[in-house]
Design an enzyme around this catalytic site. Structure first.
Site, PDB file in Angstrom:
ATOM      1  N   THR A  47      48.844  44.141  36.529  1.00  0.00           N
ATOM      2  CA  THR A  47      48.769  42.850  35.841  1.00  0.00           C
ATOM      3  C   THR A  47      49.007  41.826  36.937  1.00  0.00           C
ATOM      4  OG1 THR A  47      51.130  42.742  35.344  1.00  0.00           O
ATOM      5  CG2 THR A  47      49.740  43.790  33.682  1.00  0.00           C
ATOM      6  N   HIS A  48      48.380  40.687  36.846  1.00  0.00           N
ATOM      7  CA  HIS A  48      48.471  39.649  37.899  1.00  0.00           C
ATOM      8  C   HIS A  48      48.035  40.207  39.265  1.00  0.00           C
ATOM      9  CE1 HIS A  48      51.085  37.498  34.966  1.00  0.00           C
ATOM     10  NE2 HIS A  48      51.571  38.713  34.763  1.00  0.00           N
ATOM     11  N   LYS A 108      30.095  47.613  59.596  1.00  0.00           N
ATOM     12  CA  LYS A 108      30.123  47.157  58.209  1.00  0.00           C
ATOM     13  C   LYS A 108      29.288  47.988  57.242  1.00  0.00           C
ATOM     14  CE  LYS A 108      31.254  43.080  57.122  1.00  0.00           C
ATOM     15  NZ  LYS A 108      32.317  42.610  56.235  1.00  0.00           N
TER      16      LYS A 108
END
Ligand code: ARG
Length: 458
Positions: free
Chosen positions: A154-155, A282
């Protein structure tokens, strides 16, 4: 000359002609337009409004025109404005007077209202099938990972341990509601407007129910003004599509995070990633990023149709021609996104160890430690406080709760016994949450079973 050219003594300005013309984008409705015209012509013949010979000839020729379009033998003309008049023009060119009788008791206003409903019905089925396929992939992933412990957030702060299966089934539920929303929207498109005429119905004794049945509509519209001028079903679909892509975007965002070097919860397959032109190391999650990016344009399509419709007096106004590019773009975009998203999910590598280790950090078992004290008789608020202090101590000494010695536990609370280790083990934390909708294996398996039943019921 235009099909409507009778009362005009001048040709349309060529720029105005291009401006008015919608054939560039509405030609994709050729199949629906022809099917609709065939049903209308059959009905006109059956009701004795045109002769049976004319009716049969129109139906036969429309079938040939359809085949020619599919074979790429027909070139549409900007000059004939839209798909409706293009096809009618071709028909008249082929069979003369009989072709000129097709439009009896019909207006382009109810014709376009019919075609768009038919087109959306077809596309809703397509999109629904794509979602069903995605749901099956999610069920497969969930079944493989009912024991794969990971942190729940959460958050974006670690909160409590869950499993990957539980997380996956959260999205299953969202796409399930998306399917239900599409079904609802289908119902609204499934009402047949022909017979509404330009706005005030018609004096011909049309058999509207016959046409509805021929075309597979459930019912007929009950107000001719509404039948030609309402586009709320277009807006409803744009809204359902916006919600679908919002779900895809949210899921994509999580996968982008999980695919980072910091998380390493998943690794996107090479087949679903791209490289950088300068940085050799990448491997970018472009599929997920593009889906997240395309969400904006689908919302834009929704806003655009909503805004177009908000100030139009009854009944038809040409503004409404603007509904098509928006809804077509929203459909195309969502149809592009769902299958690649599914492919990305199906091929990504799951890093179970990283997930498990992630669940172990950040005191995700603190709630369970507090619950342990509650089970020993301490009131919850007091237990919350005791464990809060325990976490401060753990942070200072650089330990996880599970690494505490018995003495350290006793210092926090004397009621703690040796069974604390078992109680705050991550597996216990997950398995004890054996409540309907919870992350315990048994609970998730039950949700998976219900999910499978839902998909089979479709
Ligand atoms: N192309 C038009 C549209 O998409 C068809 C209806 C035109 N009706 C009219 N009265 N100009 O809305």
């Amino acid at each position: 000359m235009k099909l409507w050219g009778g009362r005009f003594s001048k040709n349309t300005d060529s720029e105005v002609n291009d401006f008015n013309s919608s054939i560039r984008f509405d030609q994709r409705m050729y199949r629906q337009d022809i099917k609709g015209s065939i049903a209308h012509a059959e009905m006109l013949g059956k009701c004795g409004i045109i002769s049976m010979e004319d009716s049969l000839l129109i139906v036969k020729t429309l079938g040939e025109i359809l085949a020619d379009i599919e074979d790429g033998k027909v070139e549409f003309m900007i000059d004939a404005e839209d798909i409706h008049m293009n096809i009618e023009t071709i028909l008249i060119k082929r069979i003369g007077d009989a072709g000129k009788r097709l439009h009896t008791g019909r207006s382009r206003n109810d014709q376009v209202a019919l075609d768009i409903r038919m087109y959306l019905k077809d596309e809703i089925i397509n999109i629904k099938n794509m979602l069903i396929s995605l749901e099956n992939t999610l069920l497969t992933l969930a079944k493989e990972h009912t024991d794969t412990i990971m942190p729940g957030y959460t958050h974006l702060q670690k909160a409590q341990p869950i499993t990957l299966a539980h997380h996956t089934m959260a999205y299953f539920e969202m796409f399930k509601r998306d399917i239900m929303r599409l079904d609802d929207c289908y119902e609204r498109c499934n009402i047949m407007p022909l017979g509404s005429g330009a706005l005030a119905g018609t004096t011909y004794p049309l058999d509207r129910e016959f046409v509805a049945e021929k075309l597979g509509f459930k019912d007929v519209t009950l107000n001719s003004l509404d039948g030609v001028s309402d586009r709320d079903f277009v807006i409803e679909l744009a809204s359902a599509l916006s919600i679908i892509i919002m779900h895809l975007s949210r899921y994509s965002e999580e996968l982008i995070l999980w695919n980072t070097n910091e998380f390493q919860f998943v690794e996107m397959d090479d087949s679903c990633s791209t490289g950088s032109s300068i940085m050799p190391q990448k491997k970018n999650p472009d599929v997920a990023e593009l889906i997240r990016g395309k969400t904006g344009r689908v919302y834009g399509d929704l806003m655009s149709i909503l805004t177009t419709m908000k100030g139009i007096p009854l009944a038809y106004n040409k503004d409404m021609q603007e509904d098509k590019e928006c809804i077509f773009d929203a459909i195309d975009t969502v149809e592009l996104c769902i299958p690649v998203f599914e492919k990305m999910i199906a091929t990504m590598k799951i890093n179970k160890d990283r997930m498990y280790n992630g669940a172990g950090g950040g005191f995700t078992n603190a709630t369970d430690a507090a619950d342990y004290l509650v089970k020993k008789g301490m009131p919850f608020r007091e237990a919350h406080e005791v464990i809060g202090k325990m976490v401060i101590y753990a942070i200072e000494s650089g330990k996880a709760l599970s690494e505490f010695t018995m003495e350290e536990f006793k210092n926090c609370s004397t009621i703690i016994e040796n069974d604390i280790y078992e109680a705050i083990d991550l597996k216990t934390c997950v398995e004890d949450r054996n409540i309907i909708g919870g992350p315990a294996k048994q609970a998730v398996m039950a949700s998976i079973k219900k999910g499978e039943d839902f998909i089979v019921s479709l």
